[in-house]
Design a protein around this motif. Structure first.
Motif, short mmCIF file in Angstrom:
data_model
loop_
_atom_site.label_atom_id
_atom_site.label_comp_id
_atom_site.label_asym_id
_atom_site.label_seq_id
_atom_site.Cartn_x
_atom_site.Cartn_y
_atom_site.Cartn_z
N ARG A 165 0.83 -1.21 0.00
CA ARG A 165 0.00 0.00 0.00
C ARG A 165 0.86 1.26 0.00
O ARG A 165 0.62 2.20 -0.76
CB ARG A 165 -0.91 -0.03 1.23
N GLN A 166 1.89 1.27 0.84
CA GLN A 166 2.73 2.47 0.92
C GLN A 166 3.67 2.59 -0.27
O GLN A 166 4.09 3.69 -0.62
CB GLN A 166 3.50 2.48 2.24
N ALA A 290 12.74 6.52 -0.23
CA ALA A 290 11.70 5.95 0.63
C ALA A 290 11.23 4.58 0.16
O ALA A 290 10.77 3.78 0.98
CB ALA A 290 10.51 6.91 0.70
N ILE A 291 11.34 4.29 -1.13
CA ILE A 291 10.82 3.02 -1.66
C ILE A 291 11.46 1.81 -0.98
O ILE A 291 10.76 0.97 -0.41
CB ILE A 291 10.96 2.97 -3.19
N PRO A 292 12.79 1.66 -0.99
CA PRO A 292 13.36 0.50 -0.27
C PRO A 292 13.23 0.63 1.24
O PRO A 292 13.15 -0.38 1.95
CB PRO A 292 14.83 0.51 -0.70
N GLY A 296 12.22 -1.82 5.09
CA GLY A 296 12.98 -1.80 6.34
C GLY A 296 12.14 -1.35 7.52
O GLY A 296 12.21 -1.94 8.60
N TRP A 297 11.33 -0.34 7.33
CA TRP A 297 10.47 0.13 8.42
C TRP A 297 9.40 -0.90 8.77
O TRP A 297 8.97 -1.00 9.92
CB TRP A 297 9.83 1.47 8.07
N ALA A 345 9.44 7.48 4.64
CA ALA A 345 9.05 6.08 4.58
C ALA A 345 8.57 5.58 5.94
O ALA A 345 7.57 4.86 6.04
CB ALA A 345 10.22 5.23 4.09
N GLY A 346 9.27 5.95 7.00
CA GLY A 346 8.86 5.53 8.33
C GLY A 346 7.52 6.10 8.72
O GLY A 346 6.67 5.39 9.30
N LEU A 347 7.31 7.36 8.41
CA LEU A 347 6.03 8.00 8.73
C LEU A 347 4.89 7.28 8.03
O LEU A 347 3.84 6.99 8.62
CB LEU A 347 6.10 9.47 8.31
#
Length: 463
Positions: A165-166, A290-292, A296-297, A345-347
């Motif tokens: 989704r993200q 942010a994609i990879p 990780g997150w 990405a974490g957010l």
């Protein structure tokens, strides 16, 4: 019954038992692409378009954006509560989504197609069209979001299900913020709005495949709903410490992102000396990095739980935005964007997983699955980021001597814009860290999960 009628009936009567399939997970995740494509294009460029390109005074646009933020905020809890309690043969969420998609994409396109009007007329056009956009956006996106904790039931499921989704969301953000300048620079603003609207409509249609609700015991649900009125629901929601600390932290982080995205076009043009198209070079690295990092997150959330992951996200995001204080060229600013992308990405990964945890915990208190109310209340508060963005942008530009539509700006404008996206976000992130430190749900899956799985409001029961 005709073949078309039979297909429609099968689509209407679907219910999810057990874990979603891969196809359902991917299709549901695809809804994040148009949602973010529209949102990020609007957030990043609408102020710039109306102020710098159409010559509307910044204060007027700020007032219009505040009205937009207030309307959007008020709509969220109303639509959320109505969605929770209105059950049809299509379910609670799908009817809202189906009715709102076409008005949403049409209104978005019209934002970028204003008729030739004086500034006052342009503000009126903006207010009317954006009001339609707001109603439709809330109806569609809130109900899509409310399906997330129902489809995915544990922190581990949600972290895994949230990854595709993200990833779709990131692609939407890339095209909405980094790709949009290429479009409006080559084909114009009106054509840009039309192209993005058509693409969004196609993706929303695909995503319906993954929008599947779970069966419930309707008699038990209605009995519980009758015992908990709307006033009680609002009171329980805003008295919930887990939700209050979560939503205040989320507001601060969303405000940080809104300010950063709205400030980038000004930063490119007046601080690092680039062109409109160079905004792509500044924004693309954020989302490419942010994609990879999404994967990780996802691992971090499953490993340490939502609260610790949220604290880590704030530290990474806040420190990364400081880097925008340094560059003097577009390339240097693009390099800073790589670090910012890790925080973005974490957010994106952790916030909705944490809200799902809050909803699970709430069910142990009320006996109801109230995803609509919580996402609506969250939207009510978080949409304040639009107001924060508009006010901060107007104050900084005004204090630095910015003149709307001028070919050249005072040197103080460059400094003001640099502080806007390199210093203000750090202050907001620090406040968000305090909020998440006070967030009381410490584990990965609290006892609320077990209660939710046995509840007649969310279980795999016969309708």
């Amino acid at each position: 019954m005709s073949a078309a009628g039979g297909s429609l009936a099968r689509l209407r009567d679907r219910r999810l038992v057990g874990e979603p399939t891969r196809a359902q997970t991917v299709a549901y995740g695809a809804s994040a692409f148009p949602a973010n494509l529209l949102l990020q294009t609007f957030s990043a460029f609408v102020v710039y378009f109306y102020v710098d390109r159409l010559g509307v005074p910044a204060g007027w646009v700020a007032g219009a954006m505040i009205a937009h933020g207030i309307l959007n905020a008020l709509l969220n809890p109303v639509v959320g509560a109505a969605s929770d309690r209105r059950r049809t043969r299509w379910g609670r969420r799908v009817p809202w989504i189906g009715l709102g998609v076409v008005p949403l994409v049409v209104a978005f396109a019209l934002v970028w197609m204003p008729p030739p009007l004086p500034p006052a007329g342009l503000v009126v056009w903006f207010l009317v069209v954006v009001a339609i956009y707001d109603v439709a956006y809330v109806a569609v996106v809130l109900n899509v979001s409310a399906l997330f904790p129902e489809i995915f039931r544990t922190t581990a499921e949600r972290a895994r299900g949230n990854s595709p989704r993200q990833l779709f969301a990131l692609v939407g953000m890339i095209l909405g913020t980094a790709g949009a300048p290429l479009l409006y620079d080559s084909v114009g603003w009106a054509a840009m709005g039309l192209v993005l609207a058509v693409v969004s409509l196609g993706f929303f249609c695909w995503s319906v495949v993954g929008m599947v609700e779970r069966p419930v015991d309707l008699a038990a649900v209605r009995e519980r709903e009758a015992a908990v009125g709307l006033g009680d629901q609002l009171r329980y929601t805003f008295a919930n410490r887990a939700f209050v600390t979560y939503v205040l932290g989320s507001l601060l982080l969303q405000s940080t992102t809104a300010i950063l995205l709205a400030g980038v076009p000004f930063y490119v043009r007046y601080t690092v000396g680039g062109t409109d198209a160079d905004a792509t070079l500044l924004l693309a690295p954020i989302f490419v990095a942010a994609i990879p990092a999404i994967v990780g997150w996802s691992w971090v959330v499953r490993r340490v739980g939502p609260r610790t992951a949220m604290l880590a996200v704030v530290v990474v995001y806040g420190l990364a935005t400081c880097l925008y204080l340094i560059p003097t060229t577009v390339i240097g600013a693009a390099a800073a964007g790589l670090a910012v992308g890790l925080g973005v990405a974490g957010l994106m990964q952790v916030l909705e997983v944490a809200l799902g945890q809050v909803i699970d915990d709430d069910e142990t208190r009320t006996g109801l699955r109230r995803e609509g109310m919580y996402f609506g209340a969250n939207g009510f508060v978080v949409r304040g980021s639009v107001v924060v963005q508009a006010v901060v942008l107007a104050v900084v530009l005004g204090a630095s001597g910015y003149v709307e539509g001028a070919a050249a700006q005072a040197p103080e404008v460059a400094t003001g814009v640099r502080l806007l996206i390199g210093a203000v976000p750090v202050v907001l992130a620090a406040a968000a860290f305090v909020c998440f430190w006070l967030y009381p749900l410490r584990g990965r899956d609290d006892a609320a999960v077990a209660a939710a799985e046995s509840s007649p409001t969310a279980g795999d029961l016969t309708v």
